[in-house]
Design an enzyme around this catalytic site. Structure first.
Site, PDB file in Angstrom:
ATOM      1  N   TYR A   1       4.658  -8.055  16.014  1.00 19.28           N
ATOM      2  CA  TYR A   1       4.912  -7.008  14.244  1.00 19.28           C
ATOM      3  C   TYR A   1       5.348  -5.908  15.054  1.00 19.28           C
ATOM      4  O   TYR A   1       6.760  -5.350  15.095  1.00 19.28           O
ATOM      5  CB  TYR A   1       3.412  -6.660  13.974  1.00 19.28           C
ATOM      6  CG  TYR A   1       3.641  -5.637  13.281  1.00 19.28           C
ATOM      7  CD1 TYR A   1       4.559  -5.966  11.964  1.00 19.28           C
ATOM      8  CD2 TYR A   1       3.264  -3.961  13.615  1.00 19.28           C
ATOM      9  CE1 TYR A   1       4.428  -4.189  11.505  1.00 19.28           C
ATOM     10  CE2 TYR A   1       3.105  -2.886  12.652  1.00 19.28           C
ATOM     11  CZ  TYR A   1       3.648  -3.161  12.298  1.00 19.28           C
ATOM     12  OH  TYR A   1       3.552  -2.206  10.999  1.00 19.28           O
TER      13      TYR A   1
ATOM     14  N   SER B   1      -0.304   7.076  10.422  1.00 24.71           N
ATOM     15  CA  SER B   1      -1.629   5.355   9.440  1.00 24.71           C
ATOM     16  C   SER B   1      -1.248   6.539   8.361  1.00 24.71           C
ATOM     17  O   SER B   1      -2.050   7.560   8.133  1.00 24.71           O
ATOM     18  CB  SER B   1      -3.165   5.825  10.151  1.00 24.71           C
ATOM     19  OG  SER B   1      -2.420   4.940  11.414  1.00 24.71           O
TER      20      SER B   1
ATOM     21  N   ASP C   1      12.953 -11.888  -2.217  1.00 23.58           N
ATOM     22  CA  ASP C   1      12.571 -12.505  -1.358  1.00 23.58           C
ATOM     23  C   ASP C   1      13.898 -11.848   0.153  1.00 23.58           C
ATOM     24  O   ASP C   1      14.715 -11.892  -0.236  1.00 23.58           O
ATOM     25  CB  ASP C   1      11.820 -13.983  -0.304  1.00 23.58           C
ATOM     26  CG  ASP C   1      11.007 -14.058   0.523  1.00 23.58           C
ATOM     27  OD1 ASP C   1      11.689 -13.695   2.120  1.00 23.58           O
ATOM     28  OD2 ASP C   1      10.033 -14.265   1.378  1.00 23.58           O
TER      29      ASP C   1
ATOM     30  N   GLY D   1       0.609  -1.109   0.335  1.00 28.16           N
ATOM     31  CA  GLY D   1      -0.478   0.055   0.010  1.00 28.16           C
ATOM     32  C   GLY D   1       0.637   1.477  -0.137  1.00 28.16           C
ATOM     33  O   GLY D   1       0.802   2.296  -1.282  1.00 28.16           O
TER      34      GLY D   1
HETATM   35  P1  NAI Z   1       2.015  -3.524   3.065  1.00 29.37           P
HETATM   36  O1  NAI Z   1       1.284  -5.124   3.945  1.00 29.37           O
HETATM   37  O2  NAI Z   1       0.656  -3.518   2.557  1.00 29.37           O
HETATM   38  O3  NAI Z   1       3.339  -3.986   2.328  1.00 29.37           O
HETATM   39  C1  NAI Z   1       4.561  -4.969   2.516  1.00 29.37           C
HETATM   40  C2  NAI Z   1       4.495  -5.202   1.350  1.00 29.37           C
HETATM   41  O4  NAI Z   1       5.916  -5.876   1.766  1.00 29.37           O
HETATM   42  C3  NAI Z   1       3.885  -5.999   0.592  1.00 29.37           C
HETATM   43  O5  NAI Z   1       4.136  -5.920  -0.916  1.00 29.37           O
HETATM   44  C4  NAI Z   1       4.970  -7.876   0.679  1.00 29.37           C
HETATM   45  O6  NAI Z   1       4.783  -8.061  -0.740  1.00 29.37           O
HETATM   46  C5  NAI Z   1       6.164  -7.182   1.249  1.00 29.37           C
HETATM   47  N1  NAI Z   1       6.457  -7.813   1.566  1.00 29.37           N
HETATM   48  C6  NAI Z   1       6.304  -9.016   2.942  1.00 29.37           C
HETATM   49  N2  NAI Z   1       7.453  -9.878   3.162  1.00 29.37           N
HETATM   50  C7  NAI Z   1       8.324  -9.422   2.350  1.00 29.37           C
HETATM   51  C8  NAI Z   1       9.729 -10.492   2.169  1.00 29.37           C
HETATM   52  N3  NAI Z   1      10.065 -11.438   2.748  1.00 29.37           N
HETATM   53  N4  NAI Z   1      10.760 -10.093   1.182  1.00 29.37           N
HETATM   54  C9  NAI Z   1      10.249  -9.596   0.521  1.00 29.37           C
HETATM   55  N5  NAI Z   1       9.204  -7.896   1.003  1.00 29.37           N
HETATM   56  C10 NAI Z   1       7.782  -8.960   1.465  1.00 29.37           C
HETATM   57  O7  NAI Z   1       2.128  -2.423   4.433  1.00 29.37           O
HETATM   58  P2  NAI Z   1       2.037  -0.893   4.031  1.00 29.37           P
HETATM   59  O8  NAI Z   1       0.838  -0.704   4.483  1.00 29.37           O
HETATM   60  O9  NAI Z   1       2.101  -0.660   2.747  1.00 29.37           O
HETATM   61  O10 NAI Z   1       3.477  -0.683   4.684  1.00 29.37           O
HETATM   62  C11 NAI Z   1       4.827  -0.934   4.368  1.00 29.37           C
HETATM   63  C12 NAI Z   1       5.930  -0.218   5.764  1.00 29.37           C
HETATM   64  O11 NAI Z   1       5.622   0.762   6.691  1.00 29.37           O
HETATM   65  C13 NAI Z   1       5.645  -1.927   6.830  1.00 29.37           C
HETATM   66  O12 NAI Z   1       7.012  -2.803   7.154  1.00 29.37           O
HETATM   67  C14 NAI Z   1       4.296  -1.360   7.384  1.00 29.37           C
HETATM   68  O13 NAI Z   1       4.916  -2.380   8.852  1.00 29.37           O
HETATM   69  C15 NAI Z   1       5.239  -0.035   7.697  1.00 29.37           C
HETATM   70  N6  NAI Z   1       3.973   0.490   8.727  1.00 29.37           N
HETATM   71  C16 NAI Z   1       3.273   0.819   7.403  1.00 29.37           C
HETATM   72  C17 NAI Z   1       2.522   1.891   8.183  1.00 29.37           C
HETATM   73  C18 NAI Z   1       0.724   2.657   7.397  1.00 29.37           C
HETATM   74  O14 NAI Z   1      -0.566   3.077   7.782  1.00 29.37           O
HETATM   75  N7  NAI Z   1       0.597   1.954   6.622  1.00 29.37           N
HETATM   76  C19 NAI Z   1       1.998   2.216   9.850  1.00 29.37           C
HETATM   77  C20 NAI Z   1       3.338   2.156  10.584  1.00 29.37           C
HETATM   78  C21 NAI Z   1       4.051   1.414   9.641  1.00 29.37           C
HETATM   79  C1  15L Z   2       0.638  -0.154  11.106  1.00 25.79           C
HETATM   80  O1  15L Z   2       2.251  -0.134  11.906  1.00 25.79           O
HETATM   81  C2  15L Z   2       0.323  -0.954  10.454  1.00 25.79           C
HETATM   82  O2  15L Z   2       1.468  -1.479   9.087  1.00 25.79           O
HETATM   83  C3  15L Z   2      -0.532  -0.554   9.257  1.00 25.79           C
HETATM   84  O3  15L Z   2      -1.852  -1.266   8.482  1.00 25.79           O
HETATM   85  C4  15L Z   2      -1.624   0.624  10.399  1.00 25.79           C
HETATM   86  O4  15L Z   2      -2.580   0.010  10.913  1.00 25.79           O
HETATM   87  C5  15L Z   2      -0.753   1.426  11.693  1.00 25.79           C
HETATM   88  O5  15L Z   2       0.412   0.735  12.093  1.00 25.79           O
HETATM   89  C6  15L Z   2      -1.547   1.614  12.103  1.00 25.79           C
HETATM   90  O6  15L Z   2      -1.736   1.886  14.029  1.00 25.79           O
HETATM   91  O7  15L Z   2      -2.825   2.488  12.028  1.00 25.79           O
END
Ligand code: NAI
Ligand code: 15L
Length: 269
Positions: free
Chosen positions: A138, A167, A49, A15
């Site tokens: 996590y 977020s 990966d 995302g």
């Molecule tokens: P998401 O789940 O949509 O994207 C994560 C991506 O990482 C996915 O495309 C997945 O295929 C890839 N991935 C997972 N395991 C993998 C692996 N072993 N090797 C290679 N690729 C792998 O998560 P989002 O929302 O895009 O978040 C991105 C990062 O930001 C994450 O690390 C998340 O913890 C962090 N984050 C996001 C927040 C948010 O509000 N979107 C809030 C806090 C932290």
């Molecule tokens: C995170 O760390 C998650 O990756 C995201 O999907 C949301 O849950 C966000 O925190 C949140 O706390 O809203």
């Protein structure tokens, strides 16, 4: 450090990765994309990966910086978190060290400090040096990532900005997010600041917009040059009408991490 131009974006299919693929090129970056799943419309993206150390070494070769988003982004079993977020982040830092990459921007999370009570009334904003209080396996992995970043700075001179993202979605979707929301355009502003600020060593920042209902202190982010332009307040009336306001007696509303604090852990496997 010269301003980075070529940036590896891990988790580029996710995302936030998808949002940043759209927004960061306007700052002049040339993005190299990596994810474990193929990315539609991006034939040059690296499908690998984080467990694949050879692929990571090749992926980081020649880049000026890395934005590390890849990993499990919600609660999961410890075994899965261990592989993707803990071992995987270590693998990436090792590849970066071996290839001489100078800076990482690490996607940490509010869930590294999720058990911090949320400010109420006249309580002060949560400072950046508040003790880490992960709310999930996590969140623990994000806490580990911040320690790993500090270690690679102290031991190897590899710089990191750890961004405790609130977020980051196109719009806030619940009342808690009125405090934690980071608009995608502010997210790109913050990543740009984290990539270009001088001498960051290991700097930890909170990642959100300039929300009226902010819970945390953005000063370390602002010190990097981040100047957030958005405020979730425009969504407040609608969200409160739909969900009700935060309730001091609701345990899901007691802490920064929200329901991550109250949901039961996911046991193996
Ligand atoms: P998401 O789940 O949509 O994207 C994560 C991506 O990482 C996915 O495309 C997945 O295929 C890839 N991935 C997972 N395991 C993998 C692996 N072993 N090797 C290679 N690729 C792998 O998560 P989002 O929302 O895009 O978040 C991105 C990062 O930001 C994450 O690390 C998340 O913890 C962090 N984050 C996001 C927040 C948010 O509000 N979107 C809030 C806090 C932290
Ligand atoms: C995170 O760390 C998650 O990756 C995201 O999907 C949301 O849950 C966000 O925190 C949140 O706390 O809203």
């Amino acid at each position: 450090m010269p301003a980075p131009r070529t940036v590896l974006l891990t988790g580029a299919a996710g995302g936030l990765g998808t949002l940043m693929r759209g927004l960061l090129p306007a700052y002049g970056y040339e993005l190299r994309l990596l994810d474990m799943v193929p990315i539609e419309g991006e034939p040059d993206a690296i499908t690998a990966d984080l467990a694949d150390r050879d692929a990571l070494r090749e992926a980081v070769r020649g880049v000026d910086a890395i934005i590390h988003l890849a990993g499990i982004s919600l609660e999961s079993s410890f075994d899965k978190i261990l592989k993707a977020n803990i071992q995987g982040t270590y693998n990436l830092y090792e590849a970066a060290r071996e290839e001489g990459v100078r800076r990482v921007v690490f996607a940490s999370s509010n869930h590294a400090v999720g058990f911090t009570p949320r400010p109420q009334g006249d309580d002060p904003l949560i400072p950046i040096d508040t003790p880490r209080r992960p709310d999930t396996f996590y969140g623990l992995s994000k806490s580990f990532g911040e320690d790993l970043a500090q270690f690679y700075w102290d031991k190897h001179g590899l710089e990191t900005v750890s961004v405790r993202i609130g977020s980051c979605f196109p719009e806030p979707t619940n009342v808690r997010m009125l405090s934690l929301w980071m608009s995608p355009t502010d997210g790109a502003r913050l990543f740009h600041a984290a990539l270009t600020a001088e001498n960051v060593g290991h700097t930890v920042v909170y990642g959100s917009s300039a929300n009226t209902r902010l819970w945390w202190d953005l000063s370390t982010a602002r010190a990097l040059g981040y100047d957030p332009q958005d405020d979730s307040e425009q969504y407040a009336e609608k969200l409160i009408a739909e969900h009700g306001d935060l309730d001091p007696d609701n345990p899901d509303h007691a802490h920064l991490g929200g329901h991550f604090c109250t949901n039961p852990p996911i046991w193996p496997h």
